[in-house]
Design a protein around this motif. Structure first.
Motif, mmCIF file in Angstrom:
data_model
loop_
_atom_site.group_PDB
_atom_site.id
_atom_site.type_symbol
_atom_site.label_atom_id
_atom_site.label_comp_id
_atom_site.label_asym_id
_atom_site.label_seq_id
_atom_site.Cartn_x
_atom_site.Cartn_y
_atom_site.Cartn_z
ATOM 1 N N LYS A 174 3.635 -2.865 1.640
ATOM 2 C CA LYS A 174 3.336 -1.572 2.270
ATOM 3 C C LYS A 174 4.194 -1.484 3.528
ATOM 4 O O LYS A 174 4.224 -2.420 4.319
ATOM 5 C CB LYS A 174 1.873 -1.524 2.699
ATOM 6 C CG LYS A 174 0.906 -1.408 1.573
ATOM 7 C CD LYS A 174 -0.331 -0.636 2.062
ATOM 8 C CE LYS A 174 -1.287 -0.312 0.941
ATOM 9 N NZ LYS A 174 -0.659 0.278 -0.233
ATOM 10 N N ASN A 176 4.954 0.368 7.052
ATOM 11 C CA ASN A 176 4.172 1.192 7.967
ATOM 12 C C ASN A 176 4.892 2.454 8.456
ATOM 13 O O ASN A 176 4.285 3.493 8.619
ATOM 14 C CB ASN A 176 3.744 0.318 9.146
ATOM 15 C CG ASN A 176 2.749 1.011 10.014
ATOM 16 O OD1 ASN A 176 3.095 1.955 10.713
ATOM 17 N ND2 ASN A 176 1.504 0.578 9.946
ATOM 18 N N GLU A 229 4.700 -4.579 7.589
ATOM 19 C CA GLU A 229 3.469 -3.831 7.299
ATOM 20 C C GLU A 229 2.876 -3.230 8.579
ATOM 21 O O GLU A 229 2.227 -2.197 8.540
ATOM 22 C CB GLU A 229 2.484 -4.729 6.551
ATOM 23 C CG GLU A 229 3.064 -5.101 5.187
ATOM 24 C CD GLU A 229 2.098 -5.732 4.208
ATOM 25 O OE1 GLU A 229 2.410 -5.718 3.007
ATOM 26 O OE2 GLU A 229 1.044 -6.262 4.623
ATOM 27 N N ASP A 314 7.277 3.862 2.901
ATOM 28 C CA ASP A 314 6.303 3.492 1.885
ATOM 29 C C ASP A 314 6.676 4.040 0.510
ATOM 30 O O ASP A 314 6.245 3.541 -0.509
ATOM 31 C CB ASP A 314 4.920 4.020 2.291
ATOM 32 C CG ASP A 314 3.881 2.970 1.963
ATOM 33 O OD1 ASP A 314 4.275 1.837 1.650
ATOM 34 O OD2 ASP A 314 2.688 3.297 2.021
#
Ligand code: PMV
Length: 318
Positions: A174, A176, A229, A314
């Motif tokens: 993921k 950010n 992340e 993402d």
């Protein structure tokens, strides 16, 4: 039958190259601004059953039966047909093109295989699952690399940022916030299997010392995952510089890569390191958006032959 198109992006390794061959994690992202494409069209009025192959980038214009069965293109076609259980091959033409720099650590070989596998299976009306596309590509990668870790085929097939570790399930990352990367091609080339072999010899000369280096790189990768992340780009930059110090100890850098890395850092990059096999190929620099132009100029002045910018978010890369 319509023309079928298979595509795959390039890739870049952010952290962990070489150590990944020894079981440590590594992080790679797809680079969607470059890609490999395979077009397949039926040859309707052919008297012969055959597959015509045209790959202008590598000067190839031939028929399948004339290629060595270990030629990467023949292997990708052969393994795909085997997987989808096609014994009788109708005549078709396959055209392969790619905008991914060759032998520069951007996954060009893997992307060409993935594009061919997608086009060939699509031509027979079959959409192979991603794990099967990746597995076939891995087999073809062995021709290029000898002992590939599997990171290239995985990131290029899944087209998502990954944390890859041999013998472990793929972990999708993921991200950010949008992160800006500048990829600079040194113009120098060393095949990956050569640098992998160089590291193998070093490791064999002092297993304890080099295992420790691989473990330290593995810890950098774990921290880098967290920083990605969290969107902590300052820390990410420091981790890139630290990873580069260990890549120097593995003797996979060279003066041209070092000067590009230095130029990027002096122009404001938060971190910079080589990417991929090394001793040529690309460096990658992490940049604040307002520094990208300065870093690009500095890299070109320092002798980069090509710059590719990519923004990781993402949703993948743009
Ligand atoms: O040169 P590339 O980007 O294909 O990098 C290969 C990465 C290595 O860790 C050096 C080898 C591998 O198979 O993982």
């Amino acid at each position: 039958m319509p023309v079928i198109v298979g595509k795959a992006p390039g890739k870049i390794i952010l952290f962990g190259e070489h150590a990944v061959v020894y079981g440590q994690p590594a992080i790679a992202i797809p680079v969607n601004s470059v890609k490999a494409t395979a077009h397949i069209a039926p040859i309707i009025d052919s008297s012969q059953e055959n597959v015509h192959i045209f790959a202008p980038d590598i000067g190839l214009n031939t028929i399948l039966s004339k290629l060595d069965e270990d030629h990467p293109i023949a292997k990708a076609i052969g393994l795909t047909l085997e997987k989808i259980r096609i014994n009788h091959i109708p005549a078709f033409s396959l055209q392969v093109t790619s905008t991914i720099p060759v032998a520069a650590g951007m996954g060009s070989g893997a992307a060409i295989s993935v594009a061919i596998i997608r086009a060939v299976s699509g031509f027979f009306g079959i959409s192979l699952p991603l794990d099967e596309v990746s597995a076939i590509t891995f087999e073809v990668e062995k021709i290029h690399h000898g002992n590939p870790s599997g990171i290239d085929n995985t990131v290029v097939t899944y087209q998502r940022p990954i944390l890859f570790m041999r013998e472990n399930p793929i972990q999708f990352l993921k991200i950010n916030l949008p992160i800006h990367w500048i990829i600079a091609d040194s113009g120098e080339k060393t095949p990956t299997h050569k640098t992998v072999e160089g590291v193998r010899k070093l490791h064999a000369s002092d297993i304890t010392y080099y295992d420790e280096i691989f473990q330290k790189i593995g810890r950098i990768v774990t921290n880098a995952r967290q920083a990605l992340e969290d969107g902590d780009i300052d820390n990410l930059g420091l981790l890139m510089n630290e990873n580069q110090r260990y890549l120097s100890k593995l003797e996979v850098t060279n003066p041209k890569l070092d000067s590009l890395i230095k130029a990027a850092r002096s122009a404001g990059a938060l971190g910079a390191k080589l990417s991929g096999g090394g001793k040529g190929g690309n460096i990658i620099a992490l940049a604040q958006p307002n520094h990208c132009d300065d870093i690009e100029d500095a890299l070109l002045t320092a002798g980069a032959v090509r710059i590719i910018r990519t923004i990781l978010s993402d949703r993948g890369t743009a």
